[in-house]
Structures are given as C-alpha cells and as structure tokens.
Design a protein around this motif. Structure first.
Motif, PDB file in Angstrom:
ATOM      1  N   GLU A  43     -35.354 -40.090  -4.118  1.00 54.99           N
ATOM      2  CA  GLU A  43     -34.156 -40.834  -4.510  1.00 54.99           C
ATOM      3  C   GLU A  43     -32.902 -40.140  -3.998  1.00 54.99           C
ATOM      4  O   GLU A  43     -31.982 -40.758  -3.527  1.00 54.99           O
ATOM      5  CB  GLU A  43     -34.091 -40.962  -6.042  1.00 54.99           C
ATOM      6  CG  GLU A  43     -35.167 -41.815  -6.618  1.00 54.99           C
ATOM      7  CD  GLU A  43     -36.380 -41.006  -7.017  1.00 54.99           C
ATOM      8  OE1 GLU A  43     -37.143 -41.506  -7.844  1.00 54.99           O
ATOM      9  OE2 GLU A  43     -36.583 -39.892  -6.518  1.00 54.99           O
ATOM     10  N   LYS A  44     -32.962 -38.813  -4.095  1.00 55.01           N
ATOM     11  CA  LYS A  44     -31.816 -38.014  -3.671  1.00 55.01           C
ATOM     12  C   LYS A  44     -31.545 -38.256  -2.181  1.00 55.01           C
ATOM     13  O   LYS A  44     -30.405 -38.393  -1.755  1.00 55.01           O
ATOM     14  CB  LYS A  44     -32.107 -36.546  -3.937  1.00 55.01           C
ATOM     15  CG  LYS A  44     -30.922 -35.648  -3.609  1.00 55.01           C
ATOM     16  CD  LYS A  44     -31.297 -34.202  -3.827  1.00 55.01           C
ATOM     17  CE  LYS A  44     -30.214 -33.286  -3.303  1.00 55.01           C
ATOM     18  NZ  LYS A  44     -30.615 -31.892  -3.405  1.00 55.01           N
ATOM     19  N   VAL A  81     -29.733 -41.486  -1.609  1.00 59.34           N
ATOM     20  CA  VAL A  81     -28.313 -41.381  -1.929  1.00 59.34           C
ATOM     21  C   VAL A  81     -27.585 -40.663  -0.798  1.00 59.34           C
ATOM     22  O   VAL A  81     -26.527 -41.076  -0.347  1.00 59.34           O
ATOM     23  CB  VAL A  81     -28.112 -40.628  -3.270  1.00 59.34           C
ATOM     24  CG1 VAL A  81     -26.641 -40.347  -3.500  1.00 59.34           C
ATOM     25  CG2 VAL A  81     -28.676 -41.456  -4.411  1.00 59.34           C
ATOM     26  N   ASN A  97     -24.513 -36.049  -6.470  1.00 58.24           N
ATOM     27  CA  ASN A  97     -25.943 -35.871  -6.704  1.00 58.24           C
ATOM     28  C   ASN A  97     -26.301 -36.342  -8.109  1.00 58.24           C
ATOM     29  O   ASN A  97     -26.041 -35.689  -9.107  1.00 58.24           O
ATOM     30  CB  ASN A  97     -26.304 -34.396  -6.519  1.00 58.24           C
ATOM     31  CG  ASN A  97     -27.794 -34.194  -6.553  1.00 58.24           C
ATOM     32  OD1 ASN A  97     -28.508 -34.953  -7.213  1.00 58.24           O
ATOM     33  ND2 ASN A  97     -28.262 -33.197  -5.848  1.00 58.24           N
ATOM     34  N   ILE A  98     -26.935 -37.490  -8.150  1.00 57.38           N
ATOM     35  CA  ILE A  98     -27.269 -38.097  -9.441  1.00 57.38           C
ATOM     36  C   ILE A  98     -28.232 -37.226 -10.224  1.00 57.38           C
ATOM     37  O   ILE A  98     -28.164 -37.151 -11.452  1.00 57.38           O
ATOM     38  CB  ILE A  98     -27.849 -39.522  -9.223  1.00 57.38           C
ATOM     39  CG1 ILE A  98     -28.145 -40.219 -10.553  1.00 57.38           C
ATOM     40  CG2 ILE A  98     -29.072 -39.509  -8.344  1.00 57.38           C
ATOM     41  CD1 ILE A  98     -26.912 -40.686 -11.262  1.00 57.38           C
ATOM     42  N   GLN A  99     -29.122 -36.510  -9.493  1.00 60.06           N
ATOM     43  CA  GLN A  99     -30.077 -35.635 -10.182  1.00 60.06           C
ATOM     44  C   GLN A  99     -29.343 -34.539 -10.953  1.00 60.06           C
ATOM     45  O   GLN A  99     -29.688 -34.215 -12.084  1.00 60.06           O
ATOM     46  CB  GLN A  99     -31.027 -34.989  -9.167  1.00 60.06           C
ATOM     47  CG  GLN A  99     -31.872 -35.988  -8.399  1.00 60.06           C
ATOM     48  CD  GLN A  99     -33.095 -36.453  -9.173  1.00 60.06           C
ATOM     49  OE1 GLN A  99     -33.225 -36.168 -10.361  1.00 60.06           O
ATOM     50  NE2 GLN A  99     -33.974 -37.185  -8.529  1.00 60.06           N
ATOM     51  N   MET A 122     -32.985 -43.183 -12.427  1.00 57.94           N
ATOM     52  CA  MET A 122     -32.705 -43.156 -10.988  1.00 57.94           C
ATOM     53  C   MET A 122     -32.886 -44.542 -10.376  1.00 57.94           C
ATOM     54  O   MET A 122     -32.075 -44.989  -9.576  1.00 57.94           O
ATOM     55  CB  MET A 122     -33.664 -42.183 -10.274  1.00 57.94           C
ATOM     56  CG  MET A 122     -33.279 -40.737 -10.355  1.00 57.94           C
ATOM     57  SD  MET A 122     -31.599 -40.401  -9.812  1.00 57.94           S
ATOM     58  CE  MET A 122     -31.617 -41.170  -8.203  1.00 57.94           C
TER      59      MET A 122
END
Lengths: 233, 269
Positions: free
Chosen positions: A2-3, A6, B2-4, B28
C-alpha cells in the motif's frame, strides 16, 4: 504494498510538474516545519530566536496580522513608486487602475497599523533596485508577482488565525488582492486572470505558508523579517 | 505522506484504532479506495473524514457549509456551461477563452466539493433546476452578450461574498477552510475579469466594487451589492485614510446565507 502505491502516486504528481511545495500544500502539509529546522541549523541563528537586526513578526494572531501588515507595506510602497514614476507609455486607464490599487494597499497597510497599535512592527525599508520603474513589463511583472503572492499568503494564513473576526477581515482583503491579481495579469496578457500557473485542476488558487511567502518577499526588502514564532498549523 | 506512520502514531495513543476501522489493512484499503478516486488536494479532507467516522465525530455543519457552496457552484457551472454552448459569446473574441476558463473552474469546484462532502461522510445535495432568466428578469440571458455578462458579474461578486460569509464556520477543519479560501479567491479573479469584459463593452465598472454600485446593471441585482459600501473596518475609519471610494473598494464584504439564498432564489425553479 500500500505504501508503494501511495509513493508512486506522489511521485506521479511531482513528475507532472507539481513543485514539491505545491505538492505538500495539496496534501495539506506545510514545509514550514522543515524550513524552521533548516533555519535553526544556520550558524547566524544559534539560539533559534530572531537574528540580530531582524524584525520579529511575533506569534499567534498578532504575528499573522504583522505578517499581513508587512506584505501590505511592501505592496503600498511599490504602487506608491509606480504612481510617482509612471512607466513609459502608460495609458490614462492604466494610470487610474494602478492609482486605485495603490489606494487600496495604503488602506490595507494603515488598517493593519492601526489595528495592531503598539504591537505593530516598524515601517519596513524596501529594496526595489531590481525593478525598472520606467519599463511596463518590469513594473507589471513585479505587480503580478506581488498580487499572486499576496493572494497565496492570505489563503495560506487563514487556517493559522484563531480569532474569527480576524479571519473575516483577512477574507475581506484577500478577494480584493485577487481582483488586483486578475487585473494585472490581464494587463500583461488578456485572459491570463486565472490561468493554470495559479489555478490547479481542482479549480483552487495557491495557498502558501508564511515561510515560503517571506522567502519570496525577501529580495524586495532591506529590512529582514523573522517569522520563526509564527503559527504553522 | 506515509499513511502507515500516521496509523502507527495513532496506535500508540489508541491501541483500538484498528477495531474502530475494522483493521489496519481495512483502514489502508479504505484510504486507498477513497484516495484513488480523489484529487490529491482532497486527500487530507478524506483522511480527516475517515478518522472522524472512526471516532464517531461527524462534521454536520461543515458539510452543510460545503453543500451551500456546492449549490452556488452548481448554479455557476451550469450557467457558464450553457452560456458557452449557446453562442452568446461572440465567436473569435477573447471572451470565448475567458468564459471557457471560468466554466471549467466552476465545474471543477462542483466536482471538488462533491468529493470533499463524500469524504466527510456527508451527502451532497442534488443539483437544483435553474432558470437563468430569473423568471423573465433576464429573458435574453443566452442571446444578449451584455445581459449574459451582467448575470455573470452578479454571480461572481455574490459568490465571493457568500464564501466570505461562511468561512468562519469552517475553522474546525483547516483543510476544508483552506480549500474554501482557495475557491474564494478564484471567484474574485473571475469577478475582476468579467467586470473588465463589461468595461470593454462600455459599462462604467472597475474590477473592484465601488460603494454598492451595480456597475449599471440596476435594481434587479442591487441585493448583491448592498452592504459593500462599508468604510469602517473593526472600528477603524478607512475613509479617513483614503478617499471614500477606495475605502469601500479595498474591503469586500460578506453576505449571510439568508441574503445569498434570497439573491439566488429567482434563479432556482
């Protein structure tokens, strides 16, 4: 995974020609934090406070009002000089429009000065040595830069204001700056009032952080402004 | 962004964050599903919406303001779309490009606001049915260029005042507030240009609003200009600084929702 997606989206956007600053702004992020760290690492400012001889804009809403006051001082001084030494070949219509704009900027400048009272920063010394006031293209080019900068500055500062009355006042002023920006752009090239150098695919104008705006204004000022205590979010 | 990392940070203070959002992977996927459809600028709004939903904090008033803005953008978008298609703008003149530019911005605003509303978990209002003749007051709006530009000027100047009037209600969401301001200044740029287009056709009008002058359009649009004549700001007499015209021109004034809705009501069937 997923990263990575993005990241690819982000790079794709930058690859499409969106500058990092605009890209960060589009994400609602500010570069001011990074800029502040950079500023602190410089030798001339070891303590993190205002460098010697600089003008501290202050903090909180007062800081934002002083920031606006500084920009209005710059604009008013510029149009004042344009009125004193009109460029070669200026038309009567242009002369009138530029005199109107000068009056508007003086109005804004004096408004902030009075509103700030004893919290106002001093009068600024400008540096217009790079501007050829006899030359239409030079004058209108700088006017365009100042007006677009002013619009982006108010758009970016709105979220930093905590007093709703000040937000409304900033709103009352920014739309007048946008009217100026469109007019100046049309004087340079009719139809460029809101072209894609300032309006993105979502139909949004530019919003800039104080750090970026102060950097853009710096070459036109002898006075050194310091915005290290301005709010960043 | 960075969503994480963001999720990891939230997890430190709220270990149950994933239960609130189904799971980390679910969060996510939710983000990417929204993000994939979104214009980049709407992502922070979407993120905010995602977390607000997870924590049960809705933003009803912010959605209401955005729906208000959306209604005005529907009006403008359809007006320029119909105008550009009608042939009212003389072919081969710079007006064609200008009206197309404005049309595209208004349609982009519609699309952006719909996305933002959906991201906040809200329901976008439906597009009303419009009558741009306002019941006959502007009967030749799509056949007479001057009428078309007069209505355009009124819509733009009203739009600027409308956004200004409700910006304060968006202070709880920085990203929405900033986006609204970014639309607000675009409307002001449009207003400036439309006014110059009218000036080029002989109207006695400037890019800015002097007093409460309609620029020769007249009583039919006076409500869009009433209040613009103000020359006192925050208790400071601006007319003591510059002449009265400049004092009023240098500050644009807000309109309340009730005032704006009364102004646009004749244009809505």
């Amino acid at each position: 995974m997923e990263k990575e997606i993005v990241t690819r989206q982000a790079e794709g956007q930058q690859g499409n020609g969106m500058p990092r600053r605009k890209f960060l702004a589009a994400l609602g992020l500010s570069v001011s934090a990074a800029a502040a760290i950079t500023a602190c690492s410089k030798d001339d400012n070891p303590g993190g406070g205002p460098p010697p001889g600089s003008i501290d804009l202050g903090r909180d809403d007062t800081g934002i009002l002083n920031y606006a006051y500084a920009l209005e001082q710059l604009e008013a001084a510029f149009y004042g000089q344009v009125a004193l030494t009109p460029y070669t070949g200026i038309t009567a219509a242009e002369s009138q429009l530029l005199a109107d704009i000068r009056d508007h900027e003086v109005s804004h400048r004096e408004f902030f000065k009075k509103a700030l009272g004893n919290k106002a920063i001093p009068g600024l010394e400008v540096n217009f040595t790079t501007i050829d006031f006899t030359n239409r293209a030079s004058v209108l080019g700088v006017a365009k830069a100042f007006e677009d900068l002013g619009v982006s500055a108010y758009n970016g500062a709105g979220k930093l204001i905590t007093n709703v009355d000040y937000l409304l006042l900033a709103g009352k002023i920014v739309s007048v700056e946008a009217r100026h920006a469109a007019l100046i752009r049309d004087l340079i090239s009719n139809g460029s009032f809101a072209d894609n150098t300032v309006i993105n695919a979502n139909g949004l104008d530019v919003a800039s952080s104080p750090a970026d705006v102060l950097t853009a204004a710096k070459p036109f000022l002898k006075s050194v402004l310091w915005g290290g205590n301005l709010p960043t979010s | 962004m960075n969503i994480q990392n963001i999720l990891t940070e939230i997890e430190k203070t709220d270990p149950e964050v994933y239960e609130r959002m189904d799971s980390r992977r679910g969060a996510m996927q939710s983000f990417l599903r929204i993000g994939g459809k979104l214009a980049l600028a709407a992502i922070p709004i979407a993120l905010g919406g995602m977390f607000k939903k997870a924590y049960g904090q809705s933003a009803p008033n912010i959605v209401a303001v955005l729906n208000y803005a959306l209604t005005l953008e529907y009006l403008e978008a359809e007006f320029y779309t119909m105008g550009a298609a009608s042939g009212v703008v003389p072919a081969g003149t710079p007006g064609v490009g200008a009206i197309n530019t404005i049309r595209d911005h208004e349609n982009a605003h519609v699309s952006f606001l719909k996305t933002a509303i959906a991201s906040l978990g809200g329901q976008a209002v439906a597009k009303p049915t419009f009558d741009f003749t306002a019941g006959g007051a502007f009967g030749n709006v799509f056949t007479n260029y001057d009428t078309f530009l007069a209505v355009a000027q009124t819509f733009e100047d009203t739009g600027v005042r409308a956004y200004k009037g409700r910006a304060g209600e968006l202070m709880g969401n920085n990203d929405v507030l900033t986006a609204a301001l970014q639309i607000h200044s675009v409307e002001a740029r449009h207003a400036s240009h439309i006014r110059q287009m009218r000036k080029a056709r002989g109207a006695n009008v400037k890019p800015w609003i002097t007093g409460k002058d309609t620029g020769g359009i007249g009583a039919a649009v006076q409500a869009s200009y009433n209040g613009e004549e103000l020359t006192t700001q925050a208790g400071i007499d601006i007319a003591a600084i510059v002449n009265a015209n400049a004092a009023s021109e240098s500050f644009d004034e807000p309109l309340t929702a009730a005032q704006v809705l009364a102004i646009v009501d004749p244009f809505i069937v």
